[in-house]
Motif scaffolding. Sequence first.
Motif: not given
Lengths: 327, 291
Positions: B222-240
Amino acid sequence: MRPGFAAGAIVALLAFMVITPGWFLPPGTTASGSLLVGHLGEHAAPESDCGPVSDDPIKRVTLVAQATVWEVAPGESFPTWSFNGIIPGPVICLREGDTLILTLENRLSTIASFHAHGLAREPSSDGTYLTASYAPPGGSYTYTLQADAHSVGTWAYHDAVAELDKDPFIDGLSLPESGEGIERGMFGAIIVYGEGELDEAGLPAGYDHEMVLVEAEFESEVTAGPVYMTINGKIAPVTPHYQFQAGETVRFRVLNVGPNANHNLWVEGLDWRQTQSGTVVDSVLFGALEFGDFTLEVGDEPRETQYTCSIDGHEEAGMHGLFSVIA
Amino acid sequence: MELNLFGIAILLGVYVGVVPVYLGLFSLPLLQRLKREWLDFLVCLTLGIMLFLFVDVTAEALEAADKLPAAIAVPADGQASVPTLDKLLYDTFGADSGTILGPLFMLTGFALGVLGLVEFGRRLDRLMEAGTAWGGLFNPAKLSPQMQLALLVSLGIGLHNLGEGLAVGVAYGSQSFALATVLIFGFAVHNVSEGIAIVSPISRSQVDLRTLALLGLLAGGPTIIGTLIGIYIFSNALSIVFFAIAAGAILYVVIEITTSLGDRFRNSHLNYLGVMAGFTVMYLTSLLVLL
């Protein structure tokens, strides 16, 4: 699982950990190398941080407010904030009559803004809390400002709202406290050239070098350590080493971005002539958020000396460097 | 080696999450030589590690929820832009919705985390009773309660690592390389102990390589999914939501480990020292990540 296999796997994984950072870390993440600025070799045209300034009357600039681990000297760094990962942020170069369209991208977890001195703007481009002209965390905001006849000279830009979303108001007062951005490194210089100050190529006319010198202090609550008195984001011994050729004329654009302290910049035997007023001083004494440009003759004699802030304790806190005149 | 951004995002995830977890996992032969009472100590160490992760990720979730109002409030003249997903919330629910949506996302994610893992645990139980292979991944005959615990620990850690990947991805994506560097190496060291946490419950069992590989992938992938999301589609709501799901899942794992120890926990100095040691190791390695 055989212990031998596990040991082999651990060695292979450790090798991976050692080799791969070179693939994802950009080279030269920490600045190093020569500190020399100024006259570094023969040059036919005047040299400045701005380079040739285009004559397009619309200048577009993007700044990114971001978290940064800033190294003030080798081995001395602290986590803080910046524009574009550098302290001070990029120099914004304009001509009188230009319109600056500035997009601020905010990668901080707090709100951030671009507040400029010396440029004309509507309230919605002021970059202050009360005008709500700031970028939310993860978002952006576009500012439109004009460099008019009164704008010619040297100015600062800085954040004016960061952290205001946390505790917006001082107890009992109805005005918000100013932001933390400027004390953490979110500042930079604006240069506006007047009519006739640039030649056909867009380079400064009438002097040989143009240097931007930004004074700033970083307090202990920012550094979680000592107070740093910085020149262009660095303390001695890694402050800029200014070097000029005998007989050269240099324009220094000096900014004290504070947030609180006064600074008195002094070089032995050097007179500073304020460009617009013509006033000559033997040192540049600025309070927080005072700026100006000075033209000076470096003299005909080669010499090696220091520039320093003569206010008590500032030299010890890092605010000094080398100043050389070469043959 | 030249990598594009996508390649770098994946490599970052592997570096921060996958490889360190495997480094911890391969300590298994060492753990297998330990005496009986030290195995309980190790399980308690795992418990301490999970407790720290619970505190850590819950704080992240609450902080992210706190910030949502500022994140989606767009100034009235419409000059500002916010991340697409947050903008969608603004368009749908209005500028003031952050104060309600933040806590709502927090609680929903938390419930999803807890209940999701309860459901997962129930299915595992049923599979063990029925004796059928689950997706061909596990031989249920080998799914001892210890293995089940290891699996749940992996899942909980995996959800937590999604958040770490997110942090690294956002820092890297915004070109804050110095910050990204601190995060990358800090998390990497930190995550070795997570590998140890996973194998502690099964250090008395025979574990084949395939199972070990799968456990590591569950925790690190899941870390890989995290880095992908972080780089490409960062969202405040999603991170909550991500942080809250991880918090819920880890709470479930903490309760499961505690109940699995049962009476052996009672007034055992060694076991409580294990909890303390796990918490301390995680706390100290987390200090490597300056923030």
